[in-house]
Design a protein around this motif. Structure first.
Motif, PDB file in Angstrom:
ATOM      1  N   ARG A   1       0.529  -1.290  -0.101  1.00 17.13           N
ATOM      2  CA  ARG A   1      -0.130   0.183   0.248  1.00 17.13           C
ATOM      3  C   ARG A   1       0.878   1.121  -0.064  1.00 17.13           C
ATOM      4  NH1 ARG A   1      -5.285   1.009   2.460  1.00 17.13           N
ATOM      5  NH2 ARG A   1      -4.281   2.435   4.042  1.00 17.13           N
ATOM      6  N   LYS A   2       1.869   1.229   0.525  1.00 18.17           N
ATOM      7  CA  LYS A   2       2.647   2.368   0.618  1.00 18.17           C
ATOM      8  C   LYS A   2       2.969   2.892  -0.301  1.00 18.17           C
ATOM      9  CE  LYS A   2       6.636   4.573   3.457  1.00 18.17           C
ATOM     10  NZ  LYS A   2       7.397   3.850   4.498  1.00 18.17           N
ATOM     11  N   GLY A   3       3.164   4.452  -1.150  1.00 20.41           N
ATOM     12  CA  GLY A   3       3.541   4.655  -2.225  1.00 20.41           C
ATOM     13  C   GLY A   3       2.718   4.514  -3.206  1.00 20.41           C
ATOM     14  N   THR A   4       0.995   4.657  -2.222  1.00 24.61           N
ATOM     15  CA  THR A   4      -0.037   4.237  -3.378  1.00 24.61           C
ATOM     16  C   THR A   4      -1.336   5.718  -2.984  1.00 24.61           C
ATOM     17  OG1 THR A   4      -1.652   3.074  -2.018  1.00 24.61           O
ATOM     18  CG2 THR A   4       0.076   2.084  -3.536  1.00 24.61           C
ATOM     19  N   LEU A   5      -2.345   5.639  -3.765  1.00 21.45           N
ATOM     20  CA  LEU A   5      -3.114   7.189  -4.196  1.00 21.45           C
ATOM     21  C   LEU A   5      -3.949   6.179  -2.804  1.00 21.45           C
ATOM     22  CD1 LEU A   5      -4.304   9.075  -4.672  1.00 21.45           C
ATOM     23  CD2 LEU A   5      -6.064   8.265  -6.290  1.00 21.45           C
ATOM     24  N   LEU A   6      -4.147   5.279  -2.560  1.00 21.53           N
ATOM     25  CA  LEU A   6      -4.694   4.433  -1.449  1.00 21.53           C
ATOM     26  C   LEU A   6      -4.932   5.130  -0.448  1.00 21.53           C
ATOM     27  CD1 LEU A   6      -7.451   2.629  -0.105  1.00 21.53           C
ATOM     28  CD2 LEU A   6      -6.131   1.126  -0.653  1.00 21.53           C
ATOM     29  N   HIS A   7      -3.067   4.958  -0.342  1.00 20.79           N
ATOM     30  CA  HIS A   7      -2.451   4.856   1.238  1.00 20.79           C
ATOM     31  C   HIS A   7      -2.112   6.529   1.923  1.00 20.79           C
ATOM     32  CE1 HIS A   7       1.711   5.490   3.805  1.00 20.79           C
ATOM     33  NE2 HIS A   7       0.914   4.377   4.347  1.00 20.79           N
ATOM     34  N   VAL A   8      -2.385   8.112   0.336  1.00 25.19           N
ATOM     35  CA  VAL A   8      -2.530   9.175   0.720  1.00 25.19           C
ATOM     36  C   VAL A   8      -3.303   9.553   0.516  1.00 25.19           C
ATOM     37  CG1 VAL A   8      -2.108  11.106  -0.455  1.00 25.19           C
ATOM     38  CG2 VAL A   8      -0.302   9.474  -1.612  1.00 25.19           C
ATOM     39  N   LEU A   9      -5.410   8.868   0.566  1.00 30.80           N
ATOM     40  CA  LEU A   9      -6.305   9.161   0.816  1.00 30.80           C
ATOM     41  C   LEU A   9      -6.653   8.672   1.885  1.00 30.80           C
ATOM     42  CD1 LEU A   9      -7.907   9.168  -2.751  1.00 30.80           C
ATOM     43  CD2 LEU A   9      -6.730  11.563  -1.392  1.00 30.80           C
ATOM     44  N   ASP A  10      -5.991   7.366   2.448  1.00 32.51           N
ATOM     45  CA  ASP A  10      -6.780   6.591   3.661  1.00 32.51           C
ATOM     46  C   ASP A  10      -6.719   7.223   4.372  1.00 32.51           C
ATOM     47  OD1 ASP A  10      -8.221   4.405   4.653  1.00 32.51           O
ATOM     48  OD2 ASP A  10      -7.047   3.396   4.196  1.00 32.51           O
ATOM     49  N   ARG A  11      -7.836   7.901   5.463  1.00 36.53           N
ATOM     50  CA  ARG A  11      -7.584   8.277   6.806  1.00 36.53           C
ATOM     51  C   ARG A  11      -9.201   8.092   7.058  1.00 36.53           C
ATOM     52  NH1 ARG A  11      -3.754   9.236   4.844  1.00 36.53           N
ATOM     53  NH2 ARG A  11      -2.836  10.993   4.809  1.00 36.53           N
ATOM     54  N   THR A  12      -9.130   6.538   6.677  1.00 33.88           N
ATOM     55  CA  THR A  12     -10.823   6.419   7.496  1.00 33.88           C
ATOM     56  C   THR A  12     -10.561   5.540   8.974  1.00 33.88           C
ATOM     57  OG1 THR A  12     -10.151   4.101   6.062  1.00 33.88           O
ATOM     58  CG2 THR A  12     -11.540   5.055   5.570  1.00 33.88           C
ATOM     59  N   HIS A  13     -11.638   5.872   9.533  1.00 30.19           N
ATOM     60  CA  HIS A  13     -10.914   5.382  10.518  1.00 30.19           C
ATOM     61  C   HIS A  13     -12.522   3.893  10.671  1.00 30.19           C
ATOM     62  CE1 HIS A  13      -9.228   7.947  13.138  1.00 30.19           C
ATOM     63  NE2 HIS A  13     -10.286   8.906  13.039  1.00 30.19           N
ATOM     64  N   THR A  14     -12.935   3.003  10.584  1.00 22.44           N
ATOM     65  CA  THR A  14     -13.101   1.670  10.176  1.00 22.44           C
ATOM     66  C   THR A  14     -12.594   0.857   9.908  1.00 22.44           C
ATOM     67  OG1 THR A  14     -15.049   2.503   9.150  1.00 22.44           O
ATOM     68  CG2 THR A  14     -15.590   2.947  11.377  1.00 22.44           C
ATOM     69  N   ALA A  15     -12.643  -0.209   9.608  1.00 22.65           N
ATOM     70  CA  ALA A  15     -12.512  -1.403   8.646  1.00 22.65           C
ATOM     71  C   ALA A  15     -13.891  -1.811   7.102  1.00 22.65           C
ATOM     72  CB  ALA A  15     -12.290  -2.679   9.123  1.00 22.65           C
ATOM     73  N   MET A  16     -14.454  -1.013   7.681  1.00 22.52           N
ATOM     74  CA  MET A  16     -15.620  -0.882   6.362  1.00 22.52           C
ATOM     75  C   MET A  16     -15.796   0.109   5.273  1.00 22.52           C
ATOM     76  SD  MET A  16     -18.881  -1.433   8.939  1.00 22.52           S
ATOM     77  CE  MET A  16     -18.621  -0.445   9.989  1.00 22.52           C
ATOM     78  N   GLY A  17     -15.553   1.102   6.018  1.00 18.43           N
ATOM     79  CA  GLY A  17     -15.176   2.496   5.667  1.00 18.43           C
ATOM     80  C   GLY A  17     -13.909   2.108   3.942  1.00 18.43           C
ATOM     81  N   GLY A  18     -12.747   1.828   4.939  1.00 20.41           N
ATOM     82  CA  GLY A  18     -11.601   1.194   3.974  1.00 20.41           C
ATOM     83  C   GLY A  18     -11.621   0.759   3.161  1.00 20.41           C
TER      84      GLY A  18
END
Length: 739
Positions: free
Chosen positions: A288-305
Motif C-alpha cells: 500500500r505504501k506509495g499508492t493513492l490509497l495510502h495517501v487518501l485513506d484516513r478512514t477509522h473503520t474497516a468498513m470504510g477502508g
C-alpha cells in the motif's frame, strides 16, 4: 491404504468420512484434538510444521498422523486456507461419555479460501471475493461474492470481449477462489488465464445438483432484482449461492445485496492502468505504501477502508453523483469541529459488518458480541453529529443509519462487560439476565452456605435435631441419631441404617445434590444455550444493521476525503459538460508526499477537442515526462471519486475510461517479449478508447529499432487524431516523427 478387513473401527469411520471430501484436508475430531491421517497428515505436517506421528490402524504398519488442539484449530485452518487448501471439519455429534461404541461423527462445514469467515483470516480493509463463471457460446456471466460482508456483484461478458472484459474484472477483483460450470469453448482460455495470472486462486469445477432450482435460490436472496436478470446470470448467481451454502453448512441469508458492475455509471480503469498509476498497489512490492490509497485513506473503520478501495477502483462518471460527494466533503472540510467529532466517533466503531456475518453463520465469539454492543453504543453520537450537517448526501446517510436500540439493550443485559473469550469456557452471560443461570451459579459458589441454610430450615420445620452429610456412595443425606428420633415426616426416605443413626434423603435435598454435582457442567451448557438464543434474536435484525454498517462506511469515506484535503491542501475541482480539461498548478499527490527536503514543482495542463486533443511530451530521460502524465491521470481519477485534488484550480469534464501504456516489461509466463506486451496494450487501448477517454501513452515503440519505433509512434498519434479523438498525452523521444 490398508485393506478394509485389517483396519480398526475408528480408521474405518475416518475413511468413510474422507470419501465425502477427497479434495479437502479432513480435520477429524478425536477428544480434544483434530487429527489428520494418511496423505492429509503428510500434507498438514509439511505445511503447518507439525510433528508427524503414527497410530495403529489395524495393520502392522502405523498410519501417518498429526493433529492440532481443537481450541486453537482456527489458526491452523487459516494458515492452510491461505495456502490454497480447503479444510473439512468433522465433529463429534454426541457426548463420548454417553456414546455406546464408536462416537457418531460427520462433516459440519468446509472452509475454503473464498468462504472463510474467521476473525483476522482476511485483510480488514480488503474484500475477499469468491467468483463464479457460467455461460454459453454467446455470453458468460460472472458473479463475485464477499461472504464476510454479504455483498454480491454480477456482470455479463459477451462473446468477443472475454479477454478484455472478463479477464480485467478477474484481475481487478482478485478473487481468492473461483468455481465454474458450462464454459463451453471458452473453458481452456479462461482457466489458462486464471492459473497463470491468479496463481493464489483456488479453482473448482462445480456443476451443482440436478434437483436444485437455481432461479428459486437466487430469488430467495435477491427477489427484487431477479426480473431484470438474464437466465445465464440467474443460473450463475444460484450456482454460487448453492455452493457457498453447501460448503458453509449454515444459513447465508446475510448475503442480500446485489449490484451490477455497471460501466455506464463508473469510470473504467483497467487492471494495467491501476497498476501503472499505483492506485491500490505500488509497482515495487505490491504493498500500500506509495499508492493513492495510502495517501487518501484516513478512514477509522474497516468498513470504510474497504469501500474507499472500491471507490478508487471504480470512480464515478455522472457529474451529479460526483457533485453530491464533493458537497459532503466540502462541508466536512469547512467545519473542523464536526470533522474532529466525527473522527473520534468513527474510531470507536468496530467492523460490525463482518461481525454480523459471523453471527449469521454461528461463528461469533463473545468478543464479537462486545464489539457489536460497543459499536451500537456509538451510533447515537454519530447521528447527533450528522444532524448538524446540511449536504444532501450526509443527510441521506443519516436517515439510513438506525439506532438499533433493541439489539443494544439485549446485548447490554445479556453479555458481561468483559466476558470470557470462548463461550464453551463460560463467564459470558451477565448476572441478572437468567434467573436459572444465576441460581446454578449461586449454588456452585455458595453450596456450603446453602447446605447450612437447608439444614436449619429442616430443623425448624421438623423439630428434629439433624445434620447434613455426604458420601461418594450415597451422596447428600440428613443424618438423625436414634436419640433424637421423633416422628419422621413422610417425605423423608430412609437411605441407610447405622448403629447409632439413620440417614434420609428428601426430594429437595436430592434436587440440591443434582444441582451441586452438575452445576459447573450445567452452567457451561446453559450459558451456551443462552448465548445461542441471544445470537438468534440478533439475527432477526441483521439486514437493518447491515444497511447501517454500509451507510457508516460511506460516511467514513467522505470523512477520509475531507481529512486528506485538509492535511494536503487540496482544492475542489469543478466539473463541466464541455469538452474542456484544465488543471492549474497541479501536483502529483503521491510523489509530493514522499519527496524529502524538496518541493514538488506544480504544473499546468490543458486538453480539449479543439486545439489540444493530443499533447506530445518530449525531453531527455529523467525529465519528468512520465510523472507529468501520470499526474494528470491520477488527478482525474481522484476528482471523479469525489475527492478534492492537489491543484490551485481545475475544470474537468468527466472521462469514461483512463488508459495507460507506461513502462517496459515482458511477460515470461506467456512467452511475450517487452515489445509484444507493449503492442498488445496499445492495441487494446486503440480498440476501446472513445472521444470521452483519457489516454496516457509513454514511449511507444521503445522495444524495437529506432526507425520502426518512430513509425509506430507516428502511426499511433495519427490514429488517435483521425479516428479515436480521445484526450491524449503522448510522451516520446521521437520528437522528429511528429514535426
Amino acid at each position: 491404504m490398508p485393506a478394509e478387513k485389517k483396519i480398526t473401527p475408528m480408521i474405518k469411520q475416518y475413511l468413510e468420512v474422507k470419501e465425502q471430501c477427497q479434495d479437502k484436508i479432513l480435520f477429524f475430531r478425536l477428544g480434544d484434538f483434530y487429527e489428520m491421517f494418511f496423505d492429509d497428515a503428510l500434507t498438514a505436517s509439511r505445511e503447518l510444521d507439525l510433528t508427524l506421528t503414527g497410530r495403529a490402524g489395524g495393520d502392522k504398519e502405523k498410519v501417518p498422523m498429526c493433529g492440532v488442539p481443537f481450541h486453537s484449530a482456527d489458526t491452523y485452518i487459516e494458515r492452510l486456507v491461505h495456502k490454497g487448501y480447503k479444510v473439512a471439519i468433522c465433529e463429534q455429534m454426541e457426548d463420548p461419555k454417553l456414546a455406546k461404541g464408536l462416537v457418531d461423527r460427520k462433516i459440519i462445514k468446509v472452509v475454503t479460501p473464498g468462504t472463510i469467515t474467521l476473525e483476522n483470516a482476511v485483510a480488514s480493509k480488503k474484500n475477499n471475493y469468491i467468483a463464479c463463471l457460467m455461460g454459453k457460446e454467446d455470453e458468460i456471466a460472472i458473479a463475485l461474492m464477499d461472504v464476510t460482508t454479504g455483498e454480491c456483484l454480477w456482470s455479463l461478458c459477451v462473446a468477443g470481449s472475454i479477454e478484455d472484459t472478463l479477464f480485467d474484472m478477474l484481475s481487478v477483483y482478485d478473487p481468492s477462489e473461483l468455481i465454474y460450470s458450462q464454459l463451453g469453448s471458452y473453458a481452456e482460455v479462461i482457466l489458462d488465464y486464471v492459473h497463470t495470472r491468479l496463481s493464489q486462486c483456488a479453482v473448482t469445477l462445480y456443476d451443482g445438483k440436478e434437483d436444485i432450482d437455481y432461479r428459486a435460490v437466487t430469488t430467495a436472496h435477491f427477489s427484487e432484482y431477479v426480473d431484470s436478470l438474464t437466465f445465464t446470470t440467474i443460473q450463475c448467481l444460484g450456482l454460487l449461492l448453492s455452493y457457498v451454502a453447501t460448503v458453509m453448512q449454515t444459513d447465508i441469508s446475510h448475503i442480500n445485496v446485489l449490484e451490477r458492475v455497471d460501466n455506464e455509471r463508473r469510470l473504467i480503469v483497467d487492471a494495467a492502468s491501476l497498476r501503472h498509476l499505483e492506485i491500490i498497489q505500488n509497482v515495487r512490492d505490491g504493498g500500500r505504501k506509495g499508492t493513492l490509497l495510502h495517501v487518501l485513506d484516513r478512514t477509522h473503520t474497516a468498513m470504510g477502508g474497504r469501500l474507499l478501495r472500491k471507490w478508487l477502483e471504480f470512480p464515478l462518471v455522472r457529474i451529479a453523483d460526483i457533485v453530491r460527494r464533493q458537497d459532503a466533503v466540502e462541508e466536512l472540510l469547512q467545519h473542523e469541529i464536526i470533522r474532529q467529532d466525527m473522527g473520534d466517533t468513527l474510531d470507536r466503531i468496530y467492523d460490525f459488518e463482518r461481525i454480523l456475518t459471523r453471527i449469521e453463520t454461528g461463528t461469533a465469539s463473545p468478543k464479537d458480541m462486545v464489539a457489536l454492543r460497543e459499536s451500537l453504543a456509538v451510533i447515537p453520537d454519530l447521528k447527533n453529529i450528522l444532524d448538524g450537517t446540511a449536504s444532501p448526501l450526509l443527510r441521506q446517510l443519516n436517515e439510513r443509519i438506525q439506532r438499533h436500540e433493541e439489539t443494544y439493550q439485549l446485548l447490554s443485559e445479556a453479555i458481561k462487560e468483559d466476558p470470557g473469550t470462548v463461550i464453551r469456557n463460560g463467564g459470558v452471560i451477565r448476572e441478572g439476565y437468567s434467573p436459572e443461570l444465576d441460581e446454578i451459579r449461586a449454588i456452585s459458589a455458595n453450596s456450603r452456605a446453602f447446605m447450612q441454610g437447608l439444614e436449619e430450615q429442616e430443623k425448624e420445620k421438623t423439630g428434629i435435631k439433624l445434620k447434613i452429610g455426604y458420601t461418594k456412595v450415597f451422596g447428600y443425606y440428613f443424618e438423625i441419631s436414634h436419640a433424637n428420633t421423633k416422628p419422621i415426616p413422610a417425605y423423608y426416605v430412609r437411605k441407610q441404617t447405622l448403629v447409632n443413626a439413620e440417614r434420609y434423603i428428601t426430594p429437595e435435598l436430592k434436587e440440591f445434590e443434582v444441582k451441586v454435582l452438575t452445576s459447573q457442567e450445567r452452567t457451561l451448557a446453559l450459558e451456551y444455550k443462552i448465548f445461542s438464543e441471544v445470537r438468534q434474536k440478533i439475527q432477526e435484525h441483521i439486514p437493518s444493521m447491515q444497511e447501517t454498517a454500509r451507510a457508516i462506511a460511506r460516511v467514513d469515506c467522505l470523512y477520509s476525503f475531507s481529512c486528506a484535503a485538509h492535511e494536503n491542501h487540496y482544492t475542489r475541482p469543478q466539473f463541466t459538460k464541455e469538452d474542456t480539461f484544465i488543471i492549474r498548478d497541479g501536483r502529483h499527490p503521491i510523489i509530493e508526499k514522499y519527496i524529502k527536503d524538496e518541493m514538488f514543482v506544480p504544473n499546468d495542463v490543458t486538453l480539449n477537442h479543439k486545439d489540444h486533443e493530443v499533447l506530445v511530451i518530449t525531453g531527455p530521460n529523467m525529465a519528468g515526462k512520465s510523472t507529468y502524465m501520470r499526474q494528470v491521470a491520477v488527478l482525474t481519477l481522484m476528482a471523479q471519486t469525489g475527492s478534492f485534488i492537489p491543484a490551485r484550480e481545475a475544470v474537468l469534464c468527466p472521462v469514461d475510461r483512463i488508459f495507460t501504456r507506461i513502462g517496459a516489461s515482458d511477460d515470461i509466463l506467456t512467452g511475450q517479449s517487452t515489445f509484444m506486451v507493449e503492442m498488445k496494450e496499445v492495441s487494446y487501448i486503440l480498440k476501446h478508447a472513445t472521444p470521452r477517454s483519457l489516454l496516457i501513452l509513454d514511449e511507444i515503440g521503445r522495444g524495437t529499432s529506432t526507425f520502426d519505433g518512430m513509425s509506430i509512434a507516428r502511426a499511433v498519434i495519427e490514429y488517435c487524431l483521425k479516428h479515436v479523438h480521445a484526450l491524449t498525452l503522448f510522451a516520446t523521444h521521437y520528437h522528429l516523427s511528429v514535426k
